[in-house]
Design a protein around this motif. Structure first.
Motif, short mmCIF file in Angstrom:
data_model
loop_
_atom_site.label_atom_id
_atom_site.label_comp_id
_atom_site.label_asym_id
_atom_site.label_seq_id
_atom_site.Cartn_x
_atom_site.Cartn_y
_atom_site.Cartn_z
N GLY A 1 0.81 -1.21 0.00
CA GLY A 1 0.00 0.00 0.00
C GLY A 1 0.84 1.26 0.00
N GLN A 2 2.15 1.11 -0.14
CA GLN A 2 3.04 2.27 -0.12
C GLN A 2 2.82 3.17 -1.32
N GLN A 3 2.58 2.57 -2.48
CA GLN A 3 2.39 3.36 -3.71
C GLN A 3 0.94 3.78 -3.91
N ASN A 4 0.02 2.93 -3.48
CA ASN A 4 -1.41 3.23 -3.65
C ASN A 4 -2.15 2.63 -2.46
N TYR A 5 -2.88 3.47 -1.71
CA TYR A 5 -3.56 2.97 -0.51
C TYR A 5 -4.55 1.85 -0.81
N LYS A 6 -5.10 1.82 -2.03
CA LYS A 6 -6.07 0.78 -2.38
C LYS A 6 -5.40 -0.59 -2.57
N ASP A 7 -4.08 -0.59 -2.67
CA ASP A 7 -3.35 -1.85 -2.81
C ASP A 7 -2.96 -2.46 -1.46
N PHE A 8 -3.35 -1.83 -0.36
CA PHE A 8 -2.97 -2.32 0.96
C PHE A 8 -3.40 -3.77 1.15
N ALA A 9 -2.41 -4.65 1.38
CA ALA A 9 -2.62 -6.08 1.65
C ALA A 9 -3.23 -6.84 0.46
N ARG A 10 -3.22 -6.25 -0.73
CA ARG A 10 -3.75 -6.95 -1.90
C ARG A 10 -2.77 -8.03 -2.34
N VAL A 11 -3.31 -9.19 -2.71
CA VAL A 11 -2.47 -10.32 -3.12
C VAL A 11 -1.94 -10.09 -4.53
N ASP A 12 -0.60 -10.18 -4.65
CA ASP A 12 0.03 -10.08 -5.97
C ASP A 12 0.19 -11.49 -6.57
N THR A 13 0.78 -12.40 -5.79
CA THR A 13 0.92 -13.78 -6.25
C THR A 13 0.66 -14.74 -5.09
N TRP A 14 0.25 -15.95 -5.43
CA TRP A 14 0.05 -17.03 -4.44
C TRP A 14 0.78 -18.25 -4.95
#
Length: 481
Positions: free
Chosen positions: A220-233
């Motif tokens: 979420g450092q670059q975009n608050y809406k990305d906070f804790a969003r999964v990039d890869t699993w």
């Protein structure tokens, strides 16, 4: 007199200016935006922040409750009658789920971690001990029969073995065995032919004190809406079980955290490894938890709707175009081929046929709906309940006499309720934030109030100044000379 008039008009000018300033601030939303910008900068996965500490080791107690469906008419089921089940539970476990092996990457914009979950039985919160017996579908046997139903020679050999050992369509085991594993006789026999086959079966076998794989999250450092969003699993940015790119997408967070500054018209996305898919939740209503305001989000019926109702779900039909109906999801592709069907408890929001096929199903929204109550400013979860039901697809298989004349049915086995309520210490901190937010956001209205009061004072003083003076005394008549 002049000084008095100047003071009165100064009050009037201040009243107008204060009103204009207050109204301007209300219309421009300066203070709400100011508060939101502060929260957006603070809610980042970064060492030293409260958001990171809560994400790494959730302070609120999490409980996992299991409710089993005990079969009460086993002989009638084999004769083709409707299964009758009785719900037995809860069997409650305290769940600990810290993030481990945490490693920041890409200049702090991403973080890798595994979410290890440990379950501790809570006897005082449970209906009975883990040694309670449950009669239910024999999932290992059904899986094996489905796998070899088109291979008549092997099927006959397996069927003969099952007859000799008394294995059938239904089985009885303890709660502990069904959840965490037991050595299965049929699987043990097949292991002689397939050495790599695991002869232990449990609905959550190997899930205790383990994790579901490595995640890479955005901080979420670059975009608050990305906070804790999964990039890869597990090193992949998409899944491979389903038949469309859209259904294979990994969207949103893992359901344990959400970004700050959430609006009512927002769609919250989550990836669930239990369901082997991503899903979403929509705003339902305003709630209050421990005195803290929140928005309730829940998955709408469209999430698990049939492809005819929601064409976007066509990719979840496996094999392709083989759709069971609304409200159920065939997860056999990601469960080693076991005929596991997931749904909401008691087939809530599912087609009526699934409810009618099993006697004892009573879907109730308040008890069987998945809900997430979130504080909209911080994105902190105030209260949540993830409710899922594990079912087995059962059908008559001519090559196996063990299936008798059983009707084709999605057979309920157990449903879980994974719930959490914000702890008192976190609630106290959040309540202080909410109070500060209310004070700051209401500053413009306070200014308007001050302007109105000053205006009232100005009007009062002006009215007093304009009160007509008393009439002069009548002139004395002139004395006649």
């Amino acid at each position: 007199m002049l000084l008095k008039s100047c003071c009165i008009y100064s009050i009037g000018v201040c009243s107008v200016l204060t009103l204009i300033l207050g109204i301007s601030l209300v219309l421009s939303n300066v203070f709400p935006h100011f508060v939101q910008s502060l929260v957006k900068k603070e809610v980042v996965l970064k060492n030293g922040t409260e958001a990171f500490e809560a994400w790494e080791n959730p302070p609120a107690p999490i409980y996992m409750q299991f409710y089993f469906f005990n079969v009460t008419n086993p002989l009638e089921v084999l004769d083709g009658e409707r299964p009758a089940v009785v719900e037995i539970g809860p069997y409650t476990y305290r769940e600990y789920r810290p993030m481990e092996q945490v490693d920041f990457q890409d200049n702090g914009t991403k973080v890798t971690a595994v979410n290890t979950k440990t379950y501790i039985f809570q006897r005082n919160m449970s209906r009975g001990p883990e040694s309670d017996l449950i009669r239910t579908v024999n999932i290992p046997a059904v899986t094996v029969m489905e796998q070899f139903k088109d291979h008549s020679i092997i099927a006959n050999l397996i069927s003969s073995y099952m007859k000799s050992t008394g294995e059938g369509l239904l089985t009885t085991h303890t709660v502990g065995e069904l959840l965490w594993g037991y050595e299965d006789g049929l699987l043990k026999a097949l292991k002689l032919l397939q050495p790599d086959l695991d002869d232990v079966f449990g609905l959550f076998y190997k899930n205790n004190a383990s994790n579901d794989g490595e995640y890479v999250f955005f901080t979420g450092q670059q975009n608050y809406k990305d906070f804790a969003r999964v990039d890869t699993w597990n090193g992949e940015s998409s899944l491979s079980w389903w038949t469309s790119d859209e259904c294979n997408m990994i969207n949103g967070t893992n359901g344990g955290s959400f970004h700050p500054v959430i609006t009512k018209n927002e769609t919250l996305y989550m990836f669930s490894s239990d369901l082997c898919r991503s899903l979403y939740a929509l705003y339902e209503e305003d709630v209050t938890v421990k005195g803290i305001p929140g928005y309730r989000f829940s998955p709408p019926s469209m999430v698990f709707a049939n492809a005819t109702v929601n064409p976007a779900n066509a990719g979840f039909c496996v094999p392709a175009e083989n759709c069971l109906g609304s409200g159920v999801l065939n997860v056999s592709p990601c469960k080693q081929g076991a005929p596991i069907i997931m749904s909401s408890p008691h087939f809530y929001q599912a087609d009526e046929k699934f409810i009618q096929d099993v006697f004892g199903m009573k879907p109730i929204k308040e008890q069987h709906q998945t809900v997430i109550d979130i504080n909209p400013l911080t994105g902190i979860i105030l209260q949540a309940a993830k409710r899922l039901q594990v079912n087995v697809y059962v059908e008559k298989i001519p090559t196996f006499s063990q299936t008798g004349n059983v009707r084709t049915v999605v057979f309920p086995v157990v449903y879980l309720n994974e719930s959490v309520v914000i702890d008192d210490a976190s609630a106290l901190k959040l309540h202080a934030i909410v109070v500060k937010q209310n004070v700051v956001v209401n500053i413009p209205f306070m200014l308007i109030g001050v302007g109105i009061i000053l205006g009232g004072i100005f009007m009062f003083l002006m009215c007093r100044q304009k009160i007509p003076e008393s009439t002069p005394a009548e002139r004395q008549p002139l004395l006649s000379s």
